[in-house]
Design a protein around this motif. Sequence first.
Motif, mmCIF file in Angstrom:
data_model
loop_
_atom_site.group_PDB
_atom_site.id
_atom_site.type_symbol
_atom_site.label_atom_id
_atom_site.label_comp_id
_atom_site.label_asym_id
_atom_site.label_seq_id
_atom_site.Cartn_x
_atom_site.Cartn_y
_atom_site.Cartn_z
ATOM 1 N N ALA A 208 47.192 -51.296 -81.720
ATOM 2 C CA ALA A 208 47.302 -50.160 -82.646
ATOM 3 C C ALA A 208 47.168 -48.828 -81.908
ATOM 4 N N ALA A 209 46.319 -48.828 -80.863
ATOM 5 C CA ALA A 209 46.107 -47.572 -80.121
ATOM 6 C C ALA A 209 47.393 -47.116 -79.437
ATOM 7 N N TYR A 210 48.235 -48.071 -79.020
ATOM 8 C CA TYR A 210 49.507 -47.697 -78.377
ATOM 9 C C TYR A 210 50.529 -47.284 -79.429
ATOM 10 N N ARG A 211 50.526 -48.044 -80.549
ATOM 11 C CA ARG A 211 51.496 -47.718 -81.616
ATOM 12 C C ARG A 211 51.248 -46.315 -82.160
ATOM 13 N N ALA A 212 49.957 -45.954 -82.182
ATOM 14 C CA ALA A 212 49.592 -44.641 -82.746
ATOM 15 C C ALA A 212 50.155 -43.492 -81.908
ATOM 16 N N LEU A 213 50.474 -43.785 -80.630
ATOM 17 C CA LEU A 213 50.981 -42.722 -79.761
ATOM 18 C C LEU A 213 52.459 -42.430 -79.987
ATOM 19 N N ASP A 214 53.147 -43.383 -80.622
ATOM 20 C CA ASP A 214 54.600 -43.284 -80.783
ATOM 21 C C ASP A 214 54.976 -41.960 -81.459
ATOM 22 N N GLY A 215 55.778 -41.192 -80.767
ATOM 23 C CA GLY A 215 56.251 -39.935 -81.353
ATOM 24 C C GLY A 215 55.350 -38.746 -81.116
#
Length: 218
Positions: A208-215
């Motif tokens: 989730a921590a990586y997905r949250a960085l998207d964009g």
Amino acid sequence: MAEPTPPSPRTTVRRGADRAVYASDDVKAILDAGMIAHVGVQTPDGPLVLPMAYGRDETTLYLHGAAANHLLGTGNGHEICATVTHVDGLVMARTPFHNSMNYRSVVVRGLATKIVDKAAKLRALKIITDHVVDNWDLGREVSDIDEKKTLVLEMPLAEASAKVRAGDPIDEPEDMAGPWWAGVIPVETRIGTPYPAADYTGDRDVPAAYRALDGTVR
Ligand SMILES: Cc1cc2nc3c(=O)[nH]c(=O)nc-3n(C[C@H](O)[C@H](O)[C@H](O)COP(=O)(O)OP(=O)(O)OC[C@H]3O[C@@H](n4cnc5c(N)ncnc54)[C@H](O)[C@@H]3O)c2cc1C
């Protein structure tokens, strides 16, 4: 506004002094937004500047590399310089003479020292790792061998300056009514969508921590 106070004569911005920023919070915000420092060292075969990851705490900048790293090994015990730069815009003036860039940059100068104490070294490695992407605790624990293979230098943040340019082009008064376009082309560093390594055979979702960085924009 109060006049900025430089930390030392050699970190005093001379050209474009009105763009100088010496407040520690501003310097730290620019460091926090960056990912790469260009680290300069005087080596026996001449000056060398290399890009590197970094991290910081309230008082100190941390750099790491392989135990045999030439730049860091040479820098240990000597004065080094680290710079971090963000380009925020291409400033297009009515004449190319007045073209510019909007930017935020920091220069840190100081004595680099190898961290020997194991706990302090691991703490610094976590800081560097989490500065890039907060994931120290998401992977395999760092082993004793990993730790021994790694060289970590620290340098004080006490002697740091920042320089910031923002806003429109500054043209000559007599050019203002001319036919030439003037304005700013924004530039940003944007994080993309994570994808698994070609050799990843697991079935875990992207953390989730990586997905949250998207964009997000650095
Ligand atoms: C985005 C980014 C992040 C990096 N982060 C780190 C980090 O955190 N820690 C780390 O140790 N290294 C990092 N590197 C690699 C780093 O730039 C050096 O290549 C590496 O540290 C080896 O340093 P050295 O002094 O041992 O190089 P050597 O191999 O001894 O360098 C010999 C010569 O190779 C050339 N060279 C070395 N590095 C580069 C380069 N990056 N680009 C072009 N030419 C080069 C230079 O001419 C240099 O004089 C990063 C590189 C990039 C691009």
